[in-house]
Design an enzyme around this catalytic site. Sequence first.
Site, PDB file in Angstrom:
ATOM      1  N   ALA A  19      64.700 -41.173  88.613  1.00 47.16           N
ATOM      2  CA  ALA A  19      65.178 -39.820  88.892  1.00 47.16           C
ATOM      3  C   ALA A  19      64.105 -39.087  89.687  1.00 47.16           C
ATOM      4  O   ALA A  19      62.933 -39.477  89.671  1.00 47.16           O
ATOM      5  CB  ALA A  19      65.454 -39.096  87.578  1.00 47.16           C
ATOM      6  N   GLU A  63      68.373 -47.968  85.617  1.00 47.55           N
ATOM      7  CA  GLU A  63      69.674 -47.599  85.037  1.00 47.55           C
ATOM      8  C   GLU A  63      70.799 -47.782  86.058  1.00 47.55           C
ATOM      9  O   GLU A  63      71.909 -48.183  85.701  1.00 47.55           O
ATOM     10  CB  GLU A  63      69.616 -46.159  84.498  1.00 47.55           C
ATOM     11  N   GLU A 101      59.497 -43.631  81.829  1.00 43.19           N
ATOM     12  CA  GLU A 101      59.641 -42.202  81.495  1.00 43.19           C
ATOM     13  C   GLU A 101      58.678 -41.753  80.401  1.00 43.19           C
ATOM     14  O   GLU A 101      58.191 -40.626  80.412  1.00 43.19           O
ATOM     15  CB  GLU A 101      61.090 -41.908  81.062  1.00 43.19           C
TER      16      GLU A 101
HETATM   17  N1  COA Z   1      60.499 -38.987  91.913  1.00 42.11           N
HETATM   18  C1  COA Z   1      60.019 -38.334  92.999  1.00 42.11           C
HETATM   19  N2  COA Z   1      59.114 -38.871  93.834  1.00 42.11           N
HETATM   20  C2  COA Z   1      58.668 -40.110  93.560  1.00 42.11           C
HETATM   21  C3  COA Z   1      59.101 -40.839  92.451  1.00 42.11           C
HETATM   22  C4  COA Z   1      60.079 -40.228  91.604  1.00 42.11           C
HETATM   23  N3  COA Z   1      60.589 -40.858  90.526  1.00 42.11           N
HETATM   24  N4  COA Z   1      58.480 -42.049  92.438  1.00 42.11           N
HETATM   25  C5  COA Z   1      57.661 -42.049  93.514  1.00 42.11           C
HETATM   26  N5  COA Z   1      57.767 -40.883  94.192  1.00 42.11           N
HETATM   27  C6  COA Z   1      57.055 -40.477  95.428  1.00 42.11           C
HETATM   28  C7  COA Z   1      55.620 -40.162  95.164  1.00 42.11           C
HETATM   29  O1  COA Z   1      55.475 -38.852  94.669  1.00 42.11           O
HETATM   30  C8  COA Z   1      55.035 -40.353  96.544  1.00 42.11           C
HETATM   31  O2  COA Z   1      55.363 -39.231  97.324  1.00 42.11           O
HETATM   32  P1  COA Z   1      54.189 -38.481  98.187  1.00 42.11           P
HETATM   33  O3  COA Z   1      53.731 -39.527  99.168  1.00 42.11           O
HETATM   34  O4  COA Z   1      54.911 -37.335  98.811  1.00 42.11           O
HETATM   35  O5  COA Z   1      53.125 -38.105  97.205  1.00 42.11           O
HETATM   36  C9  COA Z   1      55.838 -41.528  97.094  1.00 42.11           C
HETATM   37  O6  COA Z   1      57.035 -41.578  96.320  1.00 42.11           O
HETATM   38  C10 COA Z   1      55.135 -42.857  96.965  1.00 42.11           C
HETATM   39  O7  COA Z   1      54.754 -43.023  95.616  1.00 42.11           O
HETATM   40  P2  COA Z   1      53.227 -43.316  95.153  1.00 42.11           P
HETATM   41  O8  COA Z   1      53.115 -42.885  93.726  1.00 42.11           O
HETATM   42  O9  COA Z   1      52.271 -42.720  96.136  1.00 42.11           O
HETATM   43  O10 COA Z   1      53.187 -44.902  95.287  1.00 42.11           O
HETATM   44  P3  COA Z   1      52.284 -45.901  94.448  1.00 42.11           P
HETATM   45  O11 COA Z   1      52.456 -47.234  95.100  1.00 42.11           O
HETATM   46  O12 COA Z   1      50.905 -45.376  94.294  1.00 42.11           O
HETATM   47  O13 COA Z   1      52.951 -45.942  92.996  1.00 42.11           O
HETATM   48  C11 COA Z   1      54.769 -46.076  91.416  1.00 42.11           C
HETATM   49  C12 COA Z   1      54.238 -46.468  92.811  1.00 42.11           C
HETATM   50  C13 COA Z   1      56.222 -46.531  91.347  1.00 42.11           C
HETATM   51  C14 COA Z   1      53.955 -46.781  90.336  1.00 42.11           C
HETATM   52  C15 COA Z   1      54.677 -44.541  91.243  1.00 42.11           C
HETATM   53  O14 COA Z   1      55.256 -43.914  92.370  1.00 42.11           O
HETATM   54  C16 COA Z   1      55.368 -44.014  90.023  1.00 42.11           C
HETATM   55  O15 COA Z   1      54.866 -44.168  88.924  1.00 42.11           O
HETATM   56  N6  COA Z   1      56.538 -43.358  90.205  1.00 42.11           N
HETATM   57  C17 COA Z   1      57.238 -42.699  89.152  1.00 42.11           C
HETATM   58  C18 COA Z   1      58.056 -43.693  88.350  1.00 42.11           C
HETATM   59  C19 COA Z   1      58.737 -42.992  87.202  1.00 42.11           C
HETATM   60  O16 COA Z   1      58.108 -42.441  86.316  1.00 42.11           O
HETATM   61  N7  COA Z   1      60.088 -43.032  87.195  1.00 42.11           N
HETATM   62  C20 COA Z   1      60.882 -42.429  86.193  1.00 42.11           C
HETATM   63  C21 COA Z   1      61.206 -41.029  86.547  1.00 42.11           C
HETATM   64  S1  COA Z   1      62.018 -40.178  85.218  1.00 42.11           S
END
Ligand code: COA
Length: 263
Positions: free
Chosen positions: A71, A117, A137
Amino acid sequence: MSGTQAQDDLITASRPAPGIVQLNLNRPDKLNALSKALLAQLLDHLHKASADDGIGCVVITGNGRAFAAGADISDMLERGVASYVDTDRLGVWAAIEAFSKPLVAAVNGYALGGGLELALLCDVIVASKTAQFATPEIKIGSFPGDGGTQRLPRLVGKSFAMQMVLTGMMVSAELAERKGLISEAVEPDELLPRALEIASEIARMSSAITPYAKRAVNAAFELPLGQGIEEERRLTVEAFATEDRVEGLRAFKEKRPPQFKGR
Ligand code: COA
């Protein structure tokens, strides 16, 4: 919508083979996070596929290094619980759940939170060996809220589902395959060819019958066994009324390939 991307290209659609629509989640700079606008476009494409008699199967995949990273966290931060209970957003999830044609997920990278999901709402999940699955999450003070806590244990059992939900651990495609979360883990360059091969096989079947088969298998996840068997019988009787059911039997008897008409 968070971010600056134009609203009309959050999903790219193509027809890679007869009977198939391929939908690519296209917000790669945000790892295809499921914004309200992206979900609305996804639903729009699914409605078109639903109305098109020539389409027998839909493949969903992601552009860039993610299938979908969940999300949209920015939206959740901005709108709080309103972002979750948003009726349009919930309506999209319900509509994907109710989509009658088979859905194949080709998981190319991260399938996290809502991304997982979404994959779980697909009927077949094929993944690249480099894909990663998680319900992260819990790490941001939350837990899966779009079906994850219910669908995951039904596939991988309570203990592993709890481990995923309570730790947010990353699960490799190979482990996901062993746990029954996905049907196949394939080499990255084999992902789309394999997903399209499966989708093509499905699309070659009767498009009148595959939705019945989908409903019957899904009943196994929703109903107690006795009721599920009753539902299977009810659907089987209903499916006998289709022309394709008769054509399939007749073609077998006449030792020729069936000519399905989708009715
Ligand atoms: N919602 C909004 N933006 C998201 C996102 C999400 N669920 N997941 C990643 N992004 C964005 C990041 O904020 C980043 O944007 P920015 O460049 O403007 O800062 C971009 O996508 C790339 O992500 P980044 O975190 O820089 O990549 P990474 O390779 O360092 O890490 C993940 C990858 C997947 C480990 C990390 O992005 C992450 O933990 N994401 C969230 C996953 C999550 O908690 N999902 C459940 C949501 S309820």
